[in-house]
Enzyme design. Sequence first.
Site, short mmCIF file in Angstrom:
data_model
loop_
_atom_site.label_atom_id
_atom_site.label_comp_id
_atom_site.label_asym_id
_atom_site.label_seq_id
_atom_site.Cartn_x
_atom_site.Cartn_y
_atom_site.Cartn_z
N LYS A 111 0.82 -1.21 0.00
CA LYS A 111 0.00 0.00 0.00
C LYS A 111 0.86 1.26 0.00
O LYS A 111 0.54 2.24 -0.66
CB LYS A 111 -0.97 0.00 1.18
CG LYS A 111 -1.90 -1.24 1.14
CD LYS A 111 -3.28 -1.00 1.64
CE LYS A 111 -4.08 -2.25 1.73
NZ LYS A 111 -5.11 -2.60 0.90
N LYS A 194 -4.28 -9.62 -6.57
CA LYS A 194 -5.40 -9.98 -5.69
C LYS A 194 -6.61 -9.09 -5.96
O LYS A 194 -6.46 -7.90 -6.21
CB LYS A 194 -4.95 -9.79 -4.23
CG LYS A 194 -5.99 -10.15 -3.20
CD LYS A 194 -5.48 -9.87 -1.79
CE LYS A 194 -5.90 -8.53 -1.23
NZ LYS A 194 -7.32 -8.37 -0.92
N LYS A 197 -10.70 -4.46 -2.62
CA LYS A 197 -11.72 -3.40 -2.70
C LYS A 197 -11.12 -2.00 -2.75
O LYS A 197 -11.72 -1.10 -3.30
CB LYS A 197 -12.74 -3.54 -1.58
CG LYS A 197 -12.23 -3.28 -0.18
CD LYS A 197 -13.38 -3.33 0.81
CE LYS A 197 -13.09 -4.21 2.00
NZ LYS A 197 -11.88 -3.84 2.76
P1 ATP Z 1 -8.25 -3.48 1.05
O1 ATP Z 1 -7.86 -3.28 -0.38
O2 ATP Z 1 -8.80 -2.27 1.70
O3 ATP Z 1 -7.15 -4.13 1.85
P2 ATP Z 1 -9.54 -6.03 0.86
O4 ATP Z 1 -10.45 -6.39 -0.26
O5 ATP Z 1 -8.19 -6.65 0.88
O6 ATP Z 1 -9.48 -4.46 0.96
P3 ATP Z 1 -9.86 -6.34 3.73
O7 ATP Z 1 -10.77 -5.46 4.49
O8 ATP Z 1 -8.39 -6.10 3.79
O9 ATP Z 1 -10.33 -6.38 2.20
O10 ATP Z 1 -10.12 -7.81 4.15
C1 ATP Z 1 -11.35 -8.34 4.57
C2 ATP Z 1 -11.25 -9.83 4.57
O11 ATP Z 1 -11.36 -10.32 3.22
C3 ATP Z 1 -9.91 -10.35 5.10
O12 ATP Z 1 -10.12 -11.51 5.85
C4 ATP Z 1 -9.14 -10.64 3.85
O13 ATP Z 1 -8.14 -11.59 4.07
C5 ATP Z 1 -10.24 -11.16 2.93
N1 ATP Z 1 -9.90 -10.94 1.52
C6 ATP Z 1 -9.57 -9.75 0.97
N2 ATP Z 1 -9.32 -9.91 -0.35
C7 ATP Z 1 -9.49 -11.23 -0.62
C8 ATP Z 1 -9.35 -12.02 -1.81
N3 ATP Z 1 -9.01 -11.48 -2.96
N4 ATP Z 1 -9.62 -13.34 -1.71
C9 ATP Z 1 -9.97 -13.92 -0.55
N5 ATP Z 1 -10.10 -13.23 0.63
C10 ATP Z 1 -9.86 -11.90 0.59
MG MG Z 2 -6.77 -6.24 2.46
#
Ligand code: ATP
Ligand code: MG
Length: 327
Positions: A111, A194, A197
């Site tokens: 990040k 990955k 969001k």
């Molecule tokens: P950000 O980009 O803000 O980090 P994110 O999509 O990675 O958003 P988080 O809030 O970090 O979401 O994570 C929420 C949950 O979703 C965590 O348990 C994380 O491990 C899981 N997660 C996030 N992205 C994925 C993915 N691509 N596949 C499976 N699990 C995911």
């Molecule tokens: Mg994340």
Amino acid sequence: MKTILTGIKPTGKLTLGNYIGVLKRLKDFQNQGECYIFIADLHALTLPIEPSELNENSIDIACFYLAAGLDPNKITLFLQSSVSAHAEMAIILQNYLYMGELSRMTQFKDKSSKMNKNSIGLGLFAYPVLMAGDILLYDADEVPVGEDQIQHVELTRDLVKRINNRYGDVFKMPSAKFNKVGARIMSLSDPSKKMSKSDPKGDIFLKDDVKTIRKKIMSAVTDSGCEIKYDEENKPGISNLLTIYACMKNISIEEAEKVFNGYRYGDFKKCVADAVIEEIEPFQQRYIEIKENKLYEDVLRQGALKANKKSQEVLNRIKEKIGLLKA
Ligand code: ATP
Ligand code: MG
């Protein structure tokens, strides 16, 4: 009975990755132990975000949790910021986690590498400190996460060893709980990244309408071959779609491969889209109903009360051990 804790930060619109990695699995967890489930709104502040967006995302996550089948009578659902022990715990724990190990965290490196060096917030660097506190405040045994958060849970385990060695048994040792299949759903437009969001790349959002979901899956990047085979290195796009299908149907990758033996890419993608829509459409309807009727409000209020009570106990335990006086 074991304690399970997990959170999602309201940094953006939830993706299919969040659904498969965590949301879909929660329903089963609530029958396996005591569940603390939260909206990590303090974590969302670690990157710049508009207040209105943070607000809306937080409500959305609460509704999505409930739409995923969580029963408010069985679990504790709360906003991280409504439980002040999280902030207090972080202030204590920051003294027991070191700059070297924090700067090696992949999420921080990822990040911060996209930001101007002079505007990287201290909070982004200290993210794992706050997260360690989140976990430890509830004496969590298990932390269901996707793959990207495993490193932070490992760091929490190191911290528990460090603190328990010095002060005696203060904290319970937690462990990350992830599924082998679906812990890392990849972007549909760039399967080397990955699905995320806060940095979406053609990702499927849980709020996308059915037509958009289908369109995104039909135009997912694949390869020039023609075999439907799981091979992360040479066929990352196809492997990702197979993973999504297997998770939707609750089958193994091998079983999914068998289903599509001899299929053409286009027909395969159509089946993946059908499987996703079949599950996500009713989920979206439940989400709308919960949101329209504001069913989350009371749940969050009750959740904050319960979470405050439990976390204060643990906070008092560490305060006493390290020598902070109780006035
Ligand atoms: P950000 O980009 O803000 O980090 P994110 O999509 O990675 O958003 P988080 O809030 O970090 O979401 O994570 C929420 C949950 O979703 C965590 O348990 C994380 O491990 C899981 N997660 C996030 N992205 C994925 C993915 N691509 N596949 C499976 N699990 C995911
Ligand atoms: Mg994340």
